[in-house]
Scaffold this active site. Structure first.
Site, PDB file in Angstrom:
ATOM      1  N   HIS A  20       3.698  48.666  21.490  1.00 54.30           N
ATOM      2  CA  HIS A  20       3.796  47.231  21.201  1.00 54.30           C
ATOM      3  C   HIS A  20       5.183  46.734  21.596  1.00 54.30           C
ATOM      4  O   HIS A  20       6.131  46.812  20.816  1.00 54.30           O
ATOM      5  CB  HIS A  20       3.519  46.988  19.702  1.00 54.30           C
ATOM      6  CG  HIS A  20       3.535  45.550  19.301  1.00 54.30           C
ATOM      7  ND1 HIS A  20       2.938  45.094  18.129  1.00 54.30           N
ATOM      8  CD2 HIS A  20       4.070  44.449  19.890  1.00 54.30           C
ATOM      9  CE1 HIS A  20       3.132  43.793  18.027  1.00 54.30           C
ATOM     10  NE2 HIS A  20       3.826  43.374  19.073  1.00 54.30           N
ATOM     11  N   HIS A  22       6.837  43.508  24.262  1.00 54.43           N
ATOM     12  CA  HIS A  22       6.603  42.411  25.214  1.00 54.43           C
ATOM     13  C   HIS A  22       7.679  42.487  26.289  1.00 54.43           C
ATOM     14  O   HIS A  22       8.876  42.493  25.954  1.00 54.43           O
ATOM     15  CB  HIS A  22       6.699  41.061  24.499  1.00 54.43           C
ATOM     16  CG  HIS A  22       5.717  40.911  23.375  1.00 54.43           C
ATOM     17  ND1 HIS A  22       4.534  40.229  23.511  1.00 54.43           N
ATOM     18  CD2 HIS A  22       5.736  41.384  22.089  1.00 54.43           C
ATOM     19  CE1 HIS A  22       3.872  40.268  22.353  1.00 54.43           C
ATOM     20  NE2 HIS A  22       4.576  40.962  21.480  1.00 54.43           N
ATOM     21  N   HIS A 200      -2.680  40.528  18.212  1.00 56.46           N
ATOM     22  CA  HIS A 200      -1.725  40.363  17.113  1.00 56.46           C
ATOM     23  C   HIS A 200      -2.535  39.741  15.960  1.00 56.46           C
ATOM     24  O   HIS A 200      -3.265  38.771  16.173  1.00 56.46           O
ATOM     25  CB  HIS A 200      -0.615  39.381  17.492  1.00 56.46           C
ATOM     26  CG  HIS A 200       0.450  39.969  18.369  1.00 56.46           C
ATOM     27  ND1 HIS A 200       0.185  40.548  19.571  1.00 56.46           N
ATOM     28  CD2 HIS A 200       1.801  40.038  18.200  1.00 56.46           C
ATOM     29  CE1 HIS A 200       1.337  40.962  20.111  1.00 56.46           C
ATOM     30  NE2 HIS A 200       2.324  40.669  19.301  1.00 56.46           N
ATOM     31  N   GLU A 203       0.333  39.225  11.165  1.00 51.34           N
ATOM     32  CA  GLU A 203       1.802  39.269  11.269  1.00 51.34           C
ATOM     33  C   GLU A 203       2.346  38.145  10.390  1.00 51.34           C
ATOM     34  O   GLU A 203       3.034  38.388   9.415  1.00 51.34           O
ATOM     35  CB  GLU A 203       2.253  39.093  12.722  1.00 51.34           C
ATOM     36  CG  GLU A 203       3.769  39.050  12.891  1.00 51.34           C
ATOM     37  CD  GLU A 203       4.229  38.630  14.295  1.00 51.34           C
ATOM     38  OE1 GLU A 203       3.438  38.029  15.044  1.00 51.34           O
ATOM     39  OE2 GLU A 203       5.409  38.895  14.622  1.00 51.34           O
ATOM     40  N   ASP A 281       8.520  45.601  19.514  1.00 46.12           N
ATOM     41  CA  ASP A 281       8.077  44.217  19.707  1.00 46.12           C
ATOM     42  C   ASP A 281       8.933  43.497  20.769  1.00 46.12           C
ATOM     43  O   ASP A 281       8.498  43.334  21.898  1.00 46.12           O
ATOM     44  CB  ASP A 281       8.091  43.460  18.375  1.00 46.12           C
ATOM     45  CG  ASP A 281       7.083  42.327  18.307  1.00 46.12           C
ATOM     46  OD1 ASP A 281       6.335  42.127  19.281  1.00 46.12           O
ATOM     47  OD2 ASP A 281       7.043  41.628  17.269  1.00 46.12           O
ATOM     48  N   ASP A 282      10.111  43.039  20.363  1.00 42.04           N
ATOM     49  CA  ASP A 282      11.010  42.311  21.278  1.00 42.04           C
ATOM     50  C   ASP A 282      12.427  42.858  21.083  1.00 42.04           C
ATOM     51  O   ASP A 282      13.276  42.205  20.472  1.00 42.04           O
ATOM     52  CB  ASP A 282      10.963  40.811  20.954  1.00 42.04           C
ATOM     53  CG  ASP A 282       9.556  40.258  21.108  1.00 42.04           C
ATOM     54  OD1 ASP A 282       9.089  40.151  22.251  1.00 42.04           O
ATOM     55  OD2 ASP A 282       8.922  39.966  20.081  1.00 42.04           O
TER      56      ASP A 282
HETATM   57  N1  ADE Z   1       5.252  37.328  21.454  1.00 38.22           N
HETATM   58  C1  ADE Z   1       6.397  38.010  21.503  1.00 38.22           C
HETATM   59  N2  ADE Z   1       6.697  38.500  20.301  1.00 38.22           N
HETATM   60  C2  ADE Z   1       5.703  38.142  19.475  1.00 38.22           C
HETATM   61  C3  ADE Z   1       5.431  38.356  18.096  1.00 38.22           C
HETATM   62  N3  ADE Z   1       6.244  39.055  17.308  1.00 38.22           N
HETATM   63  N4  ADE Z   1       4.313  37.818  17.572  1.00 38.22           N
HETATM   64  C4  ADE Z   1       3.489  37.114  18.342  1.00 38.22           C
HETATM   65  N5  ADE Z   1       3.700  36.893  19.639  1.00 38.22           N
HETATM   66  C5  ADE Z   1       4.791  37.394  20.193  1.00 38.22           C
HETATM   67 ZN    ZN Z   2       4.276  41.412  19.454  1.00 39.78          ZN
END
Ligand code: ADE
Ligand code: ZN
Length: 342
Positions: A20, A22, A200, A203, A281-282
């Site tokens: 997971h 992006h 997703h 969350e 995630d990011d």
């Molecule tokens: N796109 C990038 N990060 C995300 C996240 N945490 N939740 C939903 N979409 C995303």
């Molecule tokens: Zn994500």
């Protein structure tokens, strides 16, 4: 409580997969400035440190504004290649042997950047990472849910053109107000075409969105899924079905979906037998890649060595790689764990 240095090293070096992440969330501030300069794009931040100071978010929606703004620097195949290679190099350093990367097409289609340009850069990065570091990479196209089902259906036509290079489809971006049921048609189409399915859910959205993703979209994996714990029967069913949940602890803190790591449900989920994995995630926005996530959650929840081994095995088990390679990679975790006991 700080964790023992030996245990920390054990976590850093255990063979693992990331499921997971992006691509757009891996653009480091320094890279953003480099690409902005190369493409002659003016950023509203004067320096790398000023940009980094903006990495404070009230919630997911607030984060997505900066995240989307950051993608403006992405123009050419070389930009996609450079961003992907920087992430993959980091993954090599963190003992990641396999990764599945999310990519947004709609963001770039809006700016008339063709998916062909994106895929040219990514394909080369996938090939070079395999050759240089032995890492395998799969790509998953995420639909941006606030753009609606019609846009997702149109975008799916591009996904079909890259069959063989794109493994699956997912749902990302703003969750609340955009329930999974809206995307039933495109998920049915993708399943019939042999694509893997993720979404997703749970969350920021309620447990009902997790349930809808499982029962209506029939996903192979849930991204996040934290709020499934609000309905114990659903959590039990997810555990029984062994539907993987790709958890992202530092993301949950930065986006204020969890107040502190000590209250994260990762350990409870493991104890319930849910097939959970830890991911970033990011990473460039949330202060850590996969190892930093694993170390932080281990520290906060006092995870055991056995639980780290389970998380590493889960990361391969929940991946979309062929069963044969999965078995090989899981064996590597066993060998690593056995070696560390000697
Ligand atoms: N796109 C990038 N990060 C995300 C996240 N945490 N939740 C939903 N979409 C995303
Ligand atoms: Zn994500």
């Amino acid at each position: 409580m700080a964790i023992d240095k030996n245990f920390e090293q054990f976590i850093r070096e255990i063979p693992k997969a990331e499921l997971h992440v992006h691509l757009e969330g891996t653009i480091e501030a320094e890279m953003m400035f480099r690409l902005a300069q190369r493409n002659q794009i003016k950023l509203r931040f004067a320096s790398v440190s000023e940009l980094k100071q903006a990495y404070e978010f009230n919630d997911l929606r607030d984060f997505l504004i900066l995240y989307t703004e950051g993608t403006r620097v992405m123009r050419t195949a070389l930009d996609f290649y450079d961003v992907a290679m920087a992430y993959l190099k980091k993954m090599h350093e963190q003992h990641v042997l396999h990764t599945e990367i999310f990519i947004d097409f709609q963001t770039y289609l809006k700016r008339n950047i063709a998916p062909d340009i994106i895929m040219e850069g990514l394909e080369l990065a996938v090939k070079d990472a395999k050759e240089q570091w032995g890492i395998s990479v799969l790509l998953i196209l995420c639909f941006l849910r606030q753009l609606g089902p019609e846009s997702a259906l149109n975008t799916f036509q591009h996904v079909l053109r890259f069959r063989g290079q794109i493994t699956g489809i997912g749902l990302a971006s703003i969750e609340n107000g955009f329930p999974p049921e809206l995307y039933r048609q495109v998920f049915d189409l993708a399943r019939n075409e042999g694509f893997k399915l993720v979404a997703h859910a749970g969350e920021e959205g309620p447990w009902q969105y997790v349930e809808g993703s499982v029962d209506v979209l029939k996903v192979d994996r849930i991204d996040h899924g934290n709020n499934s714990c609000q309905n114990p029967e659903l959590a039990l069913r997810i555990a029984k079905m062994q539907i993987p949940l790709t958890l992202c602890p530092l993301s949950n803190i930065k986006l204020k979906n969890v107040d502190k790591l000590e209250n994260h449900s990762a350990k409870k989920m493991l104890e319930k037998g849910m097939l959970v994995t830890i991911n970033s995630d990011d990473p460039s926005y949330f202060g850590g890649y996969i190892n930093e996530n694993l170390i932080a959650i281990s520290e906060a929840l006092d995870l055991t060595k056995q639980q780290i081994i389970t998380l590493a095995k889960n990361s391969f088990k929940a991946s979309f790689i062929p069963e044969e390679r999965k078995a090989e990679l899981i064996k590597l975790v066993d060998n690593y764990a056995n070696g560390s006991n000697k």
